[in-house]
Scaffold this motif. Structure first.
Motif, PDB file in Angstrom:
ATOM      1  N   GLY A  15       0.829  -1.200   0.000  1.00  8.17           N
ATOM      2  CA  GLY A  15       0.000   0.000   0.000  1.00  8.17           C
ATOM      3  C   GLY A  15       0.861   1.247   0.000  1.00  8.17           C
ATOM      4  O   GLY A  15       2.069   1.191   0.178  1.00  8.17           O
ATOM      5  N   THR A  82      -5.718   2.087  -0.010  1.00  9.53           N
ATOM      6  CA  THR A  82      -5.647   1.907  -1.452  1.00  9.53           C
ATOM      7  C   THR A  82      -6.263   3.148  -2.083  1.00  9.53           C
ATOM      8  O   THR A  82      -6.644   4.079  -1.377  1.00  9.53           O
ATOM      9  CB  THR A  82      -6.374   0.625  -1.919  1.00  9.53           C
ATOM     10  OG1 THR A  82      -7.769   0.760  -1.661  1.00  9.53           O
ATOM     11  CG2 THR A  82      -5.833  -0.609  -1.203  1.00  9.53           C
ATOM     12  N   GLU A  83      -6.391   3.143  -3.368  1.00  9.28           N
ATOM     13  CA  GLU A  83      -6.924   4.330  -4.043  1.00  9.28           C
ATOM     14  C   GLU A  83      -8.344   4.660  -3.602  1.00  9.28           C
ATOM     15  O   GLU A  83      -8.689   5.822  -3.412  1.00  9.28           O
ATOM     16  CB  GLU A  83      -6.887   4.122  -5.554  1.00  9.28           C
ATOM     17  CG  GLU A  83      -7.251   5.364  -6.332  1.00  9.28           C
ATOM     18  CD  GLU A  83      -7.111   5.145  -7.832  1.00  9.28           C
ATOM     19  OE1 GLU A  83      -7.951   5.697  -8.564  1.00  9.28           O
ATOM     20  OE2 GLU A  83      -6.200   4.427  -8.245  1.00  9.28           O
ATOM     21  N   ARG A  87      -7.816  -1.163   3.615  1.00 12.27           N
ATOM     22  CA  ARG A  87      -7.776  -2.565   3.998  1.00 12.27           C
ATOM     23  C   ARG A  87      -7.283  -2.641   5.434  1.00 12.27           C
ATOM     24  O   ARG A  87      -6.191  -2.178   5.748  1.00 12.27           O
ATOM     25  CB  ARG A  87      -6.832  -3.324   3.072  1.00 12.27           C
ATOM     26  CG  ARG A  87      -7.398  -4.632   2.654  1.00 12.27           C
ATOM     27  CD  ARG A  87      -6.588  -5.275   1.565  1.00 12.27           C
ATOM     28  NE  ARG A  87      -7.270  -4.994   0.309  1.00 12.27           N
ATOM     29  CZ  ARG A  87      -6.665  -4.802  -0.834  1.00 12.27           C
ATOM     30  NH1 ARG A  87      -5.364  -4.859  -0.923  1.00 12.27           N
ATOM     31  NH2 ARG A  87      -7.364  -4.567  -1.910  1.00 12.27           N
ATOM     32  N   GLU A 142     -12.125  -4.822   3.826  1.00 14.65           N
ATOM     33  CA  GLU A 142     -11.893  -3.660   2.972  1.00 14.65           C
ATOM     34  C   GLU A 142     -13.101  -2.742   3.071  1.00 14.65           C
ATOM     35  O   GLU A 142     -14.235  -3.156   2.834  1.00 14.65           O
ATOM     36  CB  GLU A 142     -11.671  -4.097   1.528  1.00 14.65           C
ATOM     37  CG  GLU A 142     -11.258  -2.939   0.647  1.00 14.65           C
ATOM     38  CD  GLU A 142     -10.684  -3.386  -0.669  1.00 14.65           C
ATOM     39  OE1 GLU A 142      -9.570  -3.935  -0.666  1.00 14.65           O
ATOM     40  OE2 GLU A 142     -11.366  -3.197  -1.678  1.00 14.65           O
TER      41      GLU A 142
END
Length: 151
Positions: A15, A82-83, A87, A142
């Motif tokens: 990440g 993440t984008e 997570r 997530e």
């Protein structure tokens, strides 16, 4: 209720800014680690992302609280932005998979607590329960960073 996949742990996800803590002392410590990991996110957080941040913090708190109460304690914690999501992984000492608590006691009274797993399942888009080679399990959830319609 919660689409969960059970498997053994063999890989990790890279990440942008990963925070790992082997044993957070409290859910508040975990929330602080999540805030720290997201502070370095490129472009910062939009207003919609800030609205979704509450979901991320709640899922992190519930995963850690469940590990402390039902999993023999937290043995590891990881947050990976993440984008479009975060997570969250929490490891504990128990091999037992999480279960949703019964909302009512034996005589029909509503119980206090017991809804943490249901909250995780409602807010996370993907939940993986993985047995660890050394014993115990890791739960990875997530959580989207963009507020959207609930499932």
């Amino acid at each position: 209720m919660c689409r969960q996949v059970q498997r053994s742990v063999t890989d990790t996800v890279a990440g942008a800014r990963q925070v790992v803590s082997t044993a957070p002392g409290s859910p508040a410590d975990v929330r602080q680690a999540v805030r720290y990991a997201l502070a370095g996110r490129p472009g910062g957080l939009s207003r919609h992302d800030e609205d979704a941040m509450g979901d991320v913090l709640l899922v992190a708190s519930e995963l850690v609280t469940n590990a402390m109460l039902h999993g023999g304690g937290v043995t590891g914690f990881e947050v990976i932005p993440t984008e479009r999501a975060v997570r969250l992984s929490v490891s504990d000492r128990s091999d037992q998979p999480p279960v949703a608590g019964d909302q009512f006691d034996d005589i029909g009274r509503m119980r206090v607590g017991g809804r943490g797993w249901m909250i995780v399942c409602a807010l996370a888009t993907d939940v993986v329960v993985a047995n660890l080679r050394t014993g115990g399990k890791r739960i990875t959830a997530e959580v989207p960073l963009s507020a959207g319609p609930r499932r």
